[in-house]
Design an enzyme around this catalytic site. Structure first.
Site, PDB file in Angstrom:
ATOM      1  N   SER A 613      -0.858  -3.229  14.493  1.00  0.00           N
ATOM      2  CA  SER A 613      -1.002  -1.781  14.516  1.00  0.00           C
ATOM      3  C   SER A 613      -0.973  -1.287  15.963  1.00  0.00           C
ATOM      4  O   SER A 613       0.019  -1.501  16.657  1.00  0.00           O
ATOM      5  CB  SER A 613      -2.290  -1.371  13.791  1.00  0.00           C
ATOM      6  OG  SER A 613      -2.302   0.018  13.531  1.00  0.00           O
ATOM      7  N   ASP A 690       4.750   0.322   4.213  1.00  0.00           N
ATOM      8  CA  ASP A 690       3.664   0.812   5.068  1.00  0.00           C
ATOM      9  C   ASP A 690       3.655   2.342   5.067  1.00  0.00           C
ATOM     10  O   ASP A 690       4.556   2.976   5.605  1.00  0.00           O
ATOM     11  CB  ASP A 690       3.854   0.272   6.489  1.00  0.00           C
ATOM     12  CG  ASP A 690       2.626   0.420   7.359  1.00  0.00           C
ATOM     13  OD1 ASP A 690       1.846   1.357   7.112  1.00  0.00           O
ATOM     14  OD2 ASP A 690       2.453  -0.396   8.286  1.00  0.00           O
ATOM     15  N   HIS A 725       0.193  -1.417   5.264  1.00  0.00           N
ATOM     16  CA  HIS A 725      -0.196  -1.738   6.636  1.00  0.00           C
ATOM     17  C   HIS A 725      -0.990  -3.047   6.726  1.00  0.00           C
ATOM     18  O   HIS A 725      -1.020  -3.684   7.772  1.00  0.00           O
ATOM     19  CB  HIS A 725      -1.010  -0.578   7.211  1.00  0.00           C
ATOM     20  CG  HIS A 725      -1.056  -0.552   8.702  1.00  0.00           C
ATOM     21  ND1 HIS A 725       0.080  -0.604   9.492  1.00  0.00           N
ATOM     22  CD2 HIS A 725      -2.109  -0.484   9.570  1.00  0.00           C
ATOM     23  CE1 HIS A 725      -0.272  -0.559  10.770  1.00  0.00           C
ATOM     24  NE2 HIS A 725      -1.585  -0.493  10.839  1.00  0.00           N
TER      25      HIS A 725
END
Length: 765
Positions: A613, A690, A725
């Site tokens: 991330s 995602d 994610h």
């Protein structure tokens, strides 16, 4: 390199710590394996989280035991009574909420996950005398988004089809009728859930249950982003992917508008309340709180679009007049939405009412008392340390219990402060490095004290004003015994001094059977985002990082470095990254790697960096520097260009694209020289499903790299079909870590001048 030395000083004034002030290293011979750390967490401490309830005796709580029964237990006497036996619990129960007088239970069943916090479910009300179940909505079909008892228990507010309903005495009233794909009543849309409220609801009962405040979000004009699902939870892919049409405002695009509504439950009258703190198109409502013991005043914490200005607006419910009672200017950086406002009431002899909040207006996050009517706030705490959480407010004793970094930014100790005398009292020995938390009973007479590290966590029960535990709630004895069979990596903490004089917190994990005479490869594992913290003296899970330090074929040192911009070291340390994300963070990681390379036990030719991330973004910015400090980069689910990310997160730190075009250009990952030159290459991993950091980020970055001539030897790309994610769909998580292990092994074995295919040899091009 400057190393900080931790001095342990004895203290007899507070609760002692029966654990060691460092992470365990084990006393056995076994090494942690991949299966024990990644496939399943074989050794993992447990902790209970109790739901305190108000009864005639302080210290009662409700829990669901292993056979599924719902029980009430006195944490003081251990006496237990069954509220709902296991065979009466509804099938497929996901969660529950107890009526304030214990007469009923609200159950959520048929759970379906939506986004990070939100889900759909069916809801049932169960009478604990008859055990009869009745549906909250007779025609429900797993489509209720949220439900909540009123404080008095005579009503349930719930949201369905983005509309607010109120259930009372088996009768349901629909409060709003305009809910739909673009209008959300009582629940947040995607961006408010993810970036502002951090939860799945946007409605709040007044303390006396007479009123309901709720937010209404209008996504009209917000651009849509399409997320394709190729498998769509099927074993065989459908001919056409399902496409999720998600209203997702990116930088400088239209944001949802937000409106406060008040509902009087007795009359059913709903009133929109204008909040004119900022222009409607610029307004962000970060928090709603009742600043009253009944229903007199409700307050809104409002921000401008880029969240560097803040106003607290109080609404008089009777007259619907509003007034700005507090205002902040944070244009030196940004203002965090800490969701910490709480009503206190009159203080001492004065009739003036106050609420408490956490604010960094002094440069450090501290407790402040603000007058409900407006005026100068009163500082309850001060100093070059930060309050991180308000745990409990004890009005009879005039105390606030809180966690803070008073001893060190990597630690959390428990304190109380009197709003009468401003005296701060530690409840634990705050000279011993540790991370603590606590949960207080409904009347505040007891608390569960949770030791969270660095040694094996445990939980004890205490009475207020006692330093001797009544009993141990959770000992984690099984974990302590299991660790006797293993030898574990050694975790140490230190501070690294920058040339500027600022220091970076570092957590180092040394391999099992470490020898200072050997040279080891290193993996940096940053996150590094604004206000975040990775270097903590909490218990460090025996996870992938522990595995690569244990596997005899890997034996990696890991360094986790909290760069400038991260949290809990003061506003100045945080806010210097404003409008230039990626610059200082990357410089700090490179500096730390250069210092690590000087250590006699570090193999300076094999220093890798891996982040997920924001950490994946930071890894890319580090590789982009072309410093030569790192030999391998792994970017998992990275942002590659802040124009691709959501507006409310990005603009908080970068302002708008129109006002900071140069900053956005500099923060994007576009320079390819570092990718061409990094000796061990780069691996990019991303899930195609995602909904947070879109696959678009990886796709655009890879196109940039390939188009600029980065060779196959330097670039490997792995997508994960339909994974969000977290990358877990259809075994994606285990594959990801196996792939990462493989790349780390190859990097360790990589020779500086290995043989290459002829297309890599410039002489034949």
């Amino acid at each position: 390199m400057k190393w900080s030395i931790l001095l342990l000083v004895g203290c007899a004034a507070a609760i002692d710590v029966p654990r060691q002030p460092y992470a365990p290293t084990g006393s056995g011979k076994k090494r942690l394996t991949f299966n024990e750390t990644v496939v399943k967490r074989a050794i993992s401490p447990s902790a209970i989280s109790v739901e305190w309830i108000s009864t005639s005796e302080d210290g009662d709580y409700v829990y669901q035991d292993q056979d599924g029964s719902l029980k009430i237990q006195s944490i003081v006497t251990n006496h237990t009574q069954t509220l709902v036996p296991a065979d009466k619990v509804p099938e497929d129960a996901y969660s529950y909420w107890i009526h304030p007088n214990l007469s009923s239970v609200l159950w959520a069943t048929n759970y379906t996950k939506q986004y990070r916090y939100s889900y759909f479910a069916d809801y049932f009300i169960q009478d604990v005398q008859s055990m009869k179940l009745r549906p909250l909505a007779p025609d429900q079909s797993g489509d209720i988004q949220y439900a909540q008892w009123s404080p008095t228990g005579d009503a349930i507010a719930f949201v369905r089809d983005n509309n607010v309903f109120v259930w009372t005495n088996a009768s349901t009233s629909q409060i709003t009728n305009d809910g739909g794909p673009d209008l959300f009543n009582g629940v947040p849309d995607w961006i408010y859930e993810e970036e502002i409220l951090g939860d799945r609801f946007a409605l709040w009962f007044s303390p006396d249950g007479a009123y309901l405040a709720f937010l209404r979000f209008n996504e009209t004009g917000v651009p849509t982003f399409t997320v394709p699902y190729y498998m769509d939870n099927e074993e065989i892919a459908p001919p056409y992917p399902r496409e999720l049409e998600l209203r997702y405002p990116k930088v400088s695009q239209t944001n949802p508008t937000v409106e406060l509504n008040l509902l009087e439950l007795r009359t059913g009258e709903r009133t929109p309340v204008p909040i004119d703190a900022f222009d409607a198109k610029e307004l962000i409502i970060g928090e709603v709180a009742w600043l009253t013991g009944k229903h007199d005043v409700v307050a809104v914490k409002a921000f401008n679009r880029v969240q560097d200005r803040q106003k607290v607006v109080a609404v008089d419910v009777a007259s619907l007049r509003s007034k700005t009672i507090s205002e902040r200017d944070g244009t030196d950086g940004w203002l965090d939405n800490l969701l910490s406002m709480a009503y206190i009431g009159p203080i001492g002899e004065s009739k003036e009412e106050y609420y408490i909040d956490i604010s960094d207006q002094s440069g450090w996050a501290h407790l402040w008392l603000f007058p409900v009517a407006g005026g100068e706030p009163i500082a309850l705490t001060k100093g070059e340390w930060e309050v991180t959480n308000i745990l409990s407010i004890d009005k009879p004793r005039q105390l606030v219990y809180f966690l803070s970094t008073k001893h060190h930014s990597t630690e959390r100790h428990l304190y109380s402060v009197s709003w009468k005398t401003k005296e701060i009292t530690p409840l634990v020995d705050d000279t011993v490095p540790a991370v603590w938390s606590a949960s207080f009973s409904s009347q505040g007479g007891y608390y569960i004290l949770s030791y969270r590290g660095p040694d094996v966590p445990y939980q004890d029960l205490y009475a207020i004003n006692s330093t001797a535990p009544l009993r141990t709630i959770t000992s984690n004895a099984a974990v302590l015994n299991a660790l006797k069979e293993y030898t574990l990596p050694n975790i140490t903490y230190f501070e690294l001094a920058l040339p500027s004089g600022e220091t970076l917190n570092v957590m180092q994990r040394l391999p099992v059977k470490f020898s200072p005479k050997k040279k080891y490869p290193v993996l940096f594992t940053p996150y590094g985002g604004p206000g975040a913290q990775e270097v903590s003296k909490a218990w460090q899970a025996l996870d992938f990082k522990a595995y690569i330090a244990s596997d005899p074929e890997l034996e990696y040192i890991t360094w986790t470095v909290d760069n400038r911009g991260t949290g809990y070291k003061g506003r100045a340390f945080r806010c210097q990254v404003a409008s230039r994300l990626g610059e200082l963070e990357a410089a700090d990681q490179v500096f730390a790697a250069q210092q690590a390379a000087k250590l006699p036990y570090v193999d300076a030719q094999h220093i890798a960096i891996w982040g997920w991330s924001y950490g994946g973004y930071l890894t890319g910015k580090v590789i982009e520097t072309d410093s030569g400090a790192f030999s391998l980069g792994v970017q998992t689910a990275p942002v590659s260009d802040w124009r691709f990310y959501d507006s409310m997160y990005t603009e908080r730190y970068m302002k708008t694209l129109e006002s900071n075009a140069a900053g956005y250009n500099a923060s994007a990952i576009r320079k390819v020289a570092g990718y061409k030159n990094v000796r061990g290459g780069v691996l990019i991993q991303h899930g195609t499903g995602d909904d947070n950091v879109h696959f678009q980020n990886a796709a655009a970055l890879v196109d940039t790299l390939v188009g600029a001539g980065v060779t196959p030897e330097k670039l490997q790309v792995q997508w994960f079909t339909d994974s969000d994610h977290g990358i877990r769909y259809h075994g994606g998580n285990v594959f990801l870590y196996r792939q990462l292990s493989k790349r780390l092994y190859e990097e360790k074995k990589r020779k500086e001048k290995g043989e290459a295919h002829q297309w890599s040899k410039k002489s034949v091009l």
